[in-house]
Every structure is written in structure tokens, then in C-alpha cells.
Design an enzyme around this catalytic site. Structure first.
Site, PDB file in Angstrom:
ATOM      1  N   GLY A   1     -16.165  63.316  -2.519  1.00 21.41           N
ATOM      2  CA  GLY A   1     -15.861  64.744  -2.667  1.00 21.41           C
ATOM      3  C   GLY A   1     -16.467  65.347  -3.917  1.00 21.41           C
TER       4      GLY A   1
ATOM      5  N   GLY B   1     -20.199  59.770   0.564  1.00 26.55           N
ATOM      6  CA  GLY B   1     -19.744  59.061   1.773  1.00 26.55           C
ATOM      7  C   GLY B   1     -20.758  58.173   2.451  1.00 26.55           C
TER       8      GLY B   1
ATOM      9  N   LYS C   1     -22.005  67.423  10.817  1.00 28.68           N
ATOM     10  CA  LYS C   1     -21.711  68.823  11.126  1.00 28.68           C
ATOM     11  C   LYS C   1     -22.126  69.798  10.040  1.00 28.68           C
ATOM     12  CE  LYS C   1     -17.813  68.106  14.154  1.00 28.68           C
ATOM     13  NZ  LYS C   1     -16.395  68.398  14.363  1.00 28.68           N
TER      14      LYS C   1
ATOM     15  N   ARG D   1     -16.721  49.954  -7.067  1.00 26.55           N
ATOM     16  CA  ARG D   1     -16.150  50.863  -8.072  1.00 26.55           C
ATOM     17  C   ARG D   1     -15.666  50.092  -9.299  1.00 26.55           C
ATOM     18  NH1 ARG D   1     -13.229  55.431  -4.166  1.00 26.55           N
ATOM     19  NH2 ARG D   1     -15.036  56.781  -4.226  1.00 26.55           N
TER      20      ARG D   1
HETATM   21  P1  AMP Z   1     -21.403  63.079   7.306  1.00 27.66           P
HETATM   22  O1  AMP Z   1     -20.134  62.365   7.017  1.00 27.66           O
HETATM   23  O2  AMP Z   1     -21.258  64.537   7.572  1.00 27.66           O
HETATM   24  O3  AMP Z   1     -22.489  62.763   6.299  1.00 27.66           O
HETATM   25  O4  AMP Z   1     -21.895  62.534   8.714  1.00 27.66           O
HETATM   26  C1  AMP Z   1     -22.327  61.219   8.906  1.00 27.66           C
HETATM   27  C2  AMP Z   1     -22.253  60.909  10.358  1.00 27.66           C
HETATM   28  O5  AMP Z   1     -23.132  61.751  11.084  1.00 27.66           O
HETATM   29  C3  AMP Z   1     -22.671  59.502  10.685  1.00 27.66           C
HETATM   30  O6  AMP Z   1     -21.554  58.823  11.190  1.00 27.66           O
HETATM   31  C4  AMP Z   1     -23.742  59.663  11.739  1.00 27.66           C
HETATM   32  O7  AMP Z   1     -23.591  58.756  12.808  1.00 27.66           O
HETATM   33  C5  AMP Z   1     -23.510  61.066  12.234  1.00 27.66           C
HETATM   34  N1  AMP Z   1     -24.728  61.636  12.818  1.00 27.66           N
HETATM   35  C6  AMP Z   1     -25.905  61.815  12.213  1.00 27.66           C
HETATM   36  N2  AMP Z   1     -26.797  62.325  13.083  1.00 27.66           N
HETATM   37  C7  AMP Z   1     -26.186  62.489  14.260  1.00 27.66           C
HETATM   38  C8  AMP Z   1     -26.587  62.991  15.539  1.00 27.66           C
HETATM   39  N3  AMP Z   1     -27.842  63.422  15.757  1.00 27.66           N
HETATM   40  N4  AMP Z   1     -25.671  63.021  16.520  1.00 27.66           N
HETATM   41  C9  AMP Z   1     -24.404  62.573  16.276  1.00 27.66           C
HETATM   42  N5  AMP Z   1     -23.967  62.100  15.111  1.00 27.66           N
HETATM   43  C10 AMP Z   1     -24.841  62.048  14.099  1.00 27.66           C
END
Ligand code: AMP
Length: 402
Positions: free
Chosen positions: A383, A360, A203, A37
Site C-alpha cells: 500500500g 504486491g 484492474k 521483511r
Molecule cells: P494487481 O494486484 O492489480 O497488480 O494485479 C495482479 C493480477 O493481475 C495478477 O494476479 C495477474 O494474474 C492479473 N492479470 C494480469 N493481466 C491479466 C489479464 N490480461 N487478464 C486477467 N488477469 C490478469
């Protein structure tokens, strides 16, 4: 895109210029552990100081709590060590004032010569910052003749230093803000079609608005990562022990219906890497998503799904990407993310694709694939990048509109 003024519209010589930057860097034992940054704001500081501007840096750091300045001003959240690290990268001394308003700040600003740089203490040491308080904003504004915002990552907050100041002083986008806004506009504002979005990550629940906005804007939406499991479940696939938000299958169906109505193709993985343990290098197999065993988890898109995504990407002109396609921190579940990131980089390099990634874990994922520099733009804003992907107007950007 909203029209905004840039540093090209500003004659900085002899002017006191309040520059909102992102100094919210990770620190350990008083040392900056990732200076990305800081590096990103150097062009703006050098541009203004190089043309004789008196550069006054404003930023927040951490999340200070409390009512008064004394309660909020904890040494662990001081910007002083960050200013020292920044001065090292800049190759020029940076003066420091222990308060961003009041006599300390006024004295330090008055002592600034043309081409010199001053950093003011954490704006969040004052409650008025996050409240966008009128008196606090006016006290900040009194220190400058012009306002430059170079902190896209904080532009989703309507705070005094990110939004309020633009209503008091002539306002300009800094170089990094300008690059970010142009890149984002090329990806979703007025993109060259066809456009693919890849949305992965853990999620669905954290990305509902984002998915809802994207299906109305892009031609093809690749859903990967843990969130794909919820969509697979909604299509009647048994996902075993995979991460899956079963309470959101109805929502997933609604998103699919909205996509269909908008003419957006949704690509879900047809096969996956499956394992019974969530750890690096466990026993695993590649198999169609229709054959997940009751004890198994989908942890990455499989080889066929990866090929399908890459083949589709080949016919696209624009890519916008948030979220990994698998649990990329654990090998071999980084395979699909790495392969698609490298394909995107190769197409970008060949001049066939505009590729923008951000938010992220996505930055970590593309860096892990070794292509952080090879995509058209990688946004380090978390964000703010997500809110932009959700189609929201960011107050800090709106305030810059000329
Ligand atoms: P996000 O912060 O929502 O972008 O989520 C990123 C996280 O999702 C990472 O830490 C990945 O390890 C996790 N992730 C991605 N695919 C999977 C999966 N099939 N099962 C569990 N965790 C996952």
C-alpha cells in the site's frame, strides 16, 4: 525529497531507541514462511546494537479486533514467534515483553543493556495505535530516548508508532527506510529522464489515482495486464471475454487525454496472447489485439508488443514498475513480464537504467523472472508503494522530515 535524519546523525550508545520495524510476515503453524521483511531490518538493528544502542523493536502484526487489550491480544497475533525467528537471523538473543506499554514493557526496557535487543508485543493490541491516540503515544514515547522508523511499508498510515512518536522524540530514518526513500526519489522525485512507468495488473479501478499521477510525471507510460483491456476498449477495440471494466472506458479516455496534454506517450499492447480458458497451458494463440474472437481473452502482451516495450526501454534512463503485463501466474502468460523484467535487469546491470519495482504481485513477478536482485530497487511495501506512486505524501515519511 524531504530532508530527513539518518542513523549517521544518531549517537546510540547507552540510549533507549524505539525502532519501528515491519514484522508483519506471513506465518503458517507458528512458523515464518517468508523472512524477506525480517532480513531487511537487520542492517538497522545491527548498526544500532553494534554501536551500543539499546534497541527496542515496535511493530504491528495482523489486524486485531476489539475494544480492550484483553479482547485484542489473541495468541495468533502475538509477535513472540516472529521475535524468535528474527533472533535466529540476527544471531543474537531478543528479549520479549508481553505488552508494548505499561509495567511489562517498562521492566523489560529497564533490564536492557547496551547493545541488547528487545521486542515489544504487537502495538495493535492497543486501540490507541491505529487512532494515533495521544495518551498511548506518550506511553510509548516514555520508553525511549530516540525514535527510528525503518518501516516504509507502514508509512502510509498515521498511527502512533509510525507517525505520532516522531512528534515526541528525535526521529531518524532506519537504513531500509533510507534506502527506500532514496530509491523512490531517484525513480519519481528527481529522476534522470526519460522516465518510463509500466503499470499492469488486473484492474484500472484500483489504480486510477496512480495512473493520473504518472501521466503528469513520466515520459512514457506502458499499460499492460488486464487494465490495458479497458484502455483498448476505450479506443474501440473489441476485447471479447477479456477482463475489462467497461464502465471505466470514459475514465480511460480522460487519462489518455491528460497524458497527451502532458506530453506522456501511452503504450498499449498491439498484439496479445489469447486463450478461451483462464488456466495454465491452455490452447492459445498470438494475434493482433484487433482480432480477438468473441470467446477469447487477452491474457498477456504479445511478442510484437513485448519487442516494442523493450526497444522503448532501451532509450530510457529510469523505470518505475508496478503490476504484471499478463496473468503471470499461469504459463505461458508470464512471457511478456519475464522478458521485460530481464531486459530491465540487463540495462540496469549495464549502468544504463535506474529501475525501481514494487507493490504486491510485482515483487512476485520480478522474482519469478529471476531478477529480484538485479533491479536497482525492489520495494516490498504494498500500500505504501502504491500511495507513493499516486503522488501522496506519506504521513510516516513526512513526520521524519528534519
Ligand atoms: P494487481 O494486484 O492489480 O497488480 O494485479 C495482479 C493480477 O493481475 C495478477 O494476479 C495477474 O494474474 C492479473 N492479470 C494480469 N493481466 C491479466 C489479464 N490480461 N487478464 C486477467 N488477469 C490478469
Amino acid at each position: 525529497m524531504t530532508a530527513f535524519k539518518t542513523l549517521d546523525d544518531l549517537a546510540p550508545k547507552g540510549k533507549r531507541i524505539l525502532v519501528r520495524v515491519d514484522l508483519n510476515v506471513p506465518m503458517e503453524n507458528g512458523q515464518v514462511t517468508d523472512a524477506t521483511r525480517l532480513e531487511r531490518i537487520l542492517p538497522t538493528i545491527r548498526d544500532l546494537a553494534g554501536r551500543g544502542g539499546r534497541v527496542i523493536l515496535l511493530a504491528h502484526f495482523g489486524r486485531p479486533k476489539g475494544e480492550t487489550f484483553e479482547e485484542r491480544a489473541s495468541p495468533g497475533e502475538s509477535l513472540r514467534p516472529v521475535a524468535v525467528a528474527l533472533a535466529g537471523l540476527l544471531g543474537q538473543p531478543i528479549a520479549f515483553a508481553g505488552n508494548c506499554i505499561g509495567p511489562d514493557a517498562e521492566t523489560a526496557v529497564a533490564a536492557l543493556g547496551d547493545g541488547e535487543v528487545l521486542c515489544l508485543e504487537n502495538t495493535r493490541f492497543h486501540k490507541g495505535e491505529e487512532k494515533n491516540d495521544a495518551a498511548f503515544t506518550a506511553a510509548l514515547a516514555a520508553l525511549g530516548d530516540a525514535y527510528v522508523n525503518d518501516a516504509f511499508s507502514a508509512a502510509h498510515r498515521a498511527h502512533a508508532s509510525t507517525e505520532g512518536l516522531a512528534r515526541h522524540l528525535p526521529a531518524y530514518a532506519g537504513r531500509t527506510m533510507e534506502a527506500e526513500l532514496r530509491a523512490l526519489d531517484a525513480a519519481l522525485g528527481a529522476p534522470t529522464r526519460p522516465v518510463m512507468a509500466i503499470v499492469g495488473g488486473a484492474k484500472v479501478s484500483t489504480k486510477l489515482d496512480l495512473l493520473g499521477n504518472l501521466v503528469a510525471k513520466v515520459d512514457c507510460l506502458v499499460i499492460g495486464g488486464g487494465m490495458a483491456n479497458t484502455f483498448l476498449a476505450a479506443r474501440g477495440v473489441n476485447v471479447g471475454k477479456s477482463l475489462c471494466e467497461h464502465d471505466l472506458v470514459a475514465t480511460a479516455r480522460e487519462i489518455e487525454a491528460k497524458a497527451k496534454a502532458a506530453g506522456c506517450e501511452i503504450l498499449l499492447p498491439t498484439d496479445a496472447l489469447l486463450a478461451k480458458e483462464f488456466k495454465a497451458n491452455p490452447l492459445h494463440r498470438a494475434a493482433p489485439v484487433t482480432s480477438v474472437g468473441p470467446e477469447e481473452m487477452i491474457l498477456d502482451a504479445g511478442p510484437t508488443a513485448t519487442e516494442i516495450i523493450i526497444a522503448k526501454l532501451d532509450s530510457m534512463k529510469t523505470l518505475v514498475w508496478n503490476g504484471p503485463l499478463g496473468a503471470f501466474e499461469l504459463q505461458p502468460f508470464d512471457t511478456a513480464t519475464v522478458a521485460v523484467a530481464r531486459a530491465a535487469a540487463a540495462l540496469t546491470n549495464a549502468g544504463k537504467l535506474v529501475s525501481v519495482a514494487g507493490g504486491g504481485d510485482t515483487v512476485a513477478a520480478v522474482n519469478h523472472a529471476g531478477v529480484g536482485e538485479a533491479l536497482s530497487y525492489v520495494s516490498t511495501a504494498g500500500g505504501a508503494f502504491l500511495e507513493w506512486m499516486e503522488g501522496k505524501e506519506l504521513p510516516g515519511v513526512k513526520a521524519l522530515s528534519a
